[in-house]
Design a protein around this motif. Structure first.
Motif, PDB file in Angstrom:
ATOM      1  N   LEU A 146       0.836  -1.206   0.000  1.00 26.01           N
ATOM      2  CA  LEU A 146       0.000   0.000   0.000  1.00 26.01           C
ATOM      3  C   LEU A 146       0.868   1.253   0.000  1.00 26.01           C
ATOM      4  O   LEU A 146       0.534   2.245  -0.645  1.00 26.01           O
ATOM      5  N   TRP A 147       1.992   1.227   0.721  1.00 25.33           N
ATOM      6  CA  TRP A 147       2.904   2.369   0.723  1.00 25.33           C
ATOM      7  C   TRP A 147       3.331   2.689  -0.701  1.00 25.33           C
ATOM      8  O   TRP A 147       3.350   3.843  -1.117  1.00 25.33           O
ATOM      9  N   GLY A 148       3.692   1.647  -1.445  1.00 24.02           N
ATOM     10  CA  GLY A 148       4.128   1.838  -2.824  1.00 24.02           C
ATOM     11  C   GLY A 148       3.032   2.403  -3.703  1.00 24.02           C
ATOM     12  O   GLY A 148       3.255   3.337  -4.479  1.00 24.02           O
ATOM     13  N   VAL A 149       1.841   1.845  -3.563  1.00 22.74           N
ATOM     14  CA  VAL A 149       0.696   2.317  -4.352  1.00 22.74           C
ATOM     15  C   VAL A 149       0.436   3.797  -4.078  1.00 22.74           C
ATOM     16  O   VAL A 149       0.252   4.598  -5.011  1.00 22.74           O
ATOM     17  N   MET A 150       0.431   4.168  -2.808  1.00 23.57           N
ATOM     18  CA  MET A 150       0.104   5.546  -2.445  1.00 23.57           C
ATOM     19  C   MET A 150       1.193   6.533  -2.877  1.00 23.57           C
ATOM     20  O   MET A 150       0.894   7.634  -3.349  1.00 23.57           O
ATOM     21  N   LEU A 151       2.464   6.143  -2.725  1.00 20.41           N
ATOM     22  CA  LEU A 151       3.549   7.026  -3.158  1.00 20.41           C
ATOM     23  C   LEU A 151       3.444   7.311  -4.651  1.00 20.41           C
ATOM     24  O   LEU A 151       3.494   8.462  -5.084  1.00 20.41           O
ATOM     25  N   ILE A 152       3.280   6.244  -5.430  1.00 17.31           N
ATOM     26  CA  ILE A 152       3.228   6.383  -6.883  1.00 17.31           C
ATOM     27  C   ILE A 152       1.954   7.102  -7.325  1.00 17.31           C
ATOM     28  O   ILE A 152       2.000   8.030  -8.139  1.00 17.31           O
ATOM     29  N   ALA A 153       0.810   6.696  -6.757  1.00 19.07           N
ATOM     30  CA  ALA A 153      -0.476   7.300  -7.152  1.00 19.07           C
ATOM     31  C   ALA A 153      -0.507   8.789  -6.844  1.00 19.07           C
ATOM     32  O   ALA A 153      -0.973   9.595  -7.652  1.00 19.07           O
ATOM     33  N   GLY A 154       0.004   9.178  -5.676  1.00 17.65           N
ATOM     34  CA  GLY A 154      -0.012  10.594  -5.302  1.00 17.65           C
ATOM     35  C   GLY A 154       0.809  11.441  -6.247  1.00 17.65           C
ATOM     36  O   GLY A 154       0.372  12.512  -6.673  1.00 17.65           O
ATOM     37  N   LEU A 155       1.993  10.950  -6.585  1.00 11.35           N
ATOM     38  CA  LEU A 155       2.865  11.721  -7.475  1.00 11.35           C
ATOM     39  C   LEU A 155       2.276  11.819  -8.879  1.00 11.35           C
ATOM     40  O   LEU A 155       2.218  12.899  -9.468  1.00 11.35           O
TER      41      LEU A 155
END
Length: 197
Positions: A146-155
């Motif tokens: 989830l950390w990865g998804v959120m980092l990438i999605a936010g950017l």
């Protein structure tokens, strides 16, 4: 450098989440203020004041992401280390620009920094690449995808809609705070830094 990483790894997960929420809110306010100034023809804040206040998220947000990476740095492997090195460009660039703006505009009273100094902002593109690389490294880690998804999605969302980055990162920060609270209620502790080798 290792000491800095170990200290970042010990920052409580709830604190990291709170910093992400605050930075996301600051980014949204910054976008809205710039829009308001352009629409009304008003005067922008002095550069050094903006850098010390509303624009400080440029350094704090990647620092929060570095704190997440530091918690899982061994398992994140080489991609995580590369991403972290690139993300570290954000706080470094933000600090250099802020100090320069304080001296140039705040102390010497010369207004905004010259373009030659502001070219340091190019380092933020390296930081953005670091967020993507670190996010990809997190996607490989069970329990942290989830950390990865959120980092990438936010950017990536930031390139689609101006306030989308803030929306995604507010949600991410709230999730991290909620995880920390849930863990504390169960009487456990959030996973801390991986042991030094």
């Amino acid at each position: 450098m290792r000491t800095v990483v170990h200290r970042l790894a010990r920052v409580p997960l709830g604190t990291v989440g709170l910093v992400i929420v605050v930075c996301a809110a600051m980014a949204a306010v910054h976008v809205l203020l710039v829009r308001h100034v352009h629409e009304t023809g008003g005067e922008e804040w002095p550069q050094w004041v903006a850098r010390l206040t509303i624009e400080s998220y440029w350094g704090l947000l990647p620092l929060a992401f570095l704190a997440l990476w530091a918690r899982v740095r061994e398992r994140a492997g080489l991609p995580g280390r590369i991403g972290a090195a690139l993300m570290a460009l954000g706080p470094v660039a933000a600090l250099l620009i802020t100090v320069a703006a304080i001296v140039w505009g705040g102390i010497l009273g010369r207004g905004d920094l010259p373009e030659s100094v502001m070219s340091l902002e190019l380092l933020f593109y390296g930081m953005m690449l670091g967020v993507l690389v670190t996010g990809a490294a997190f996607l490989r880690l069970a329990g942290h995808r989830l950390w990865g998804v959120m980092l990438i999605a936010g950017l990536l969302a930031d390139f689609v809609m101006p306030l989308a980055l803030s929306a995604v990162y507010v949600v991410f920060g709230v999730v991290l705070v909620a995880d920390a609270v849930r863990t504390a209620r169960r009487g456990g502790t959030t996973p801390a830094a991986e042991p030094a080798h």
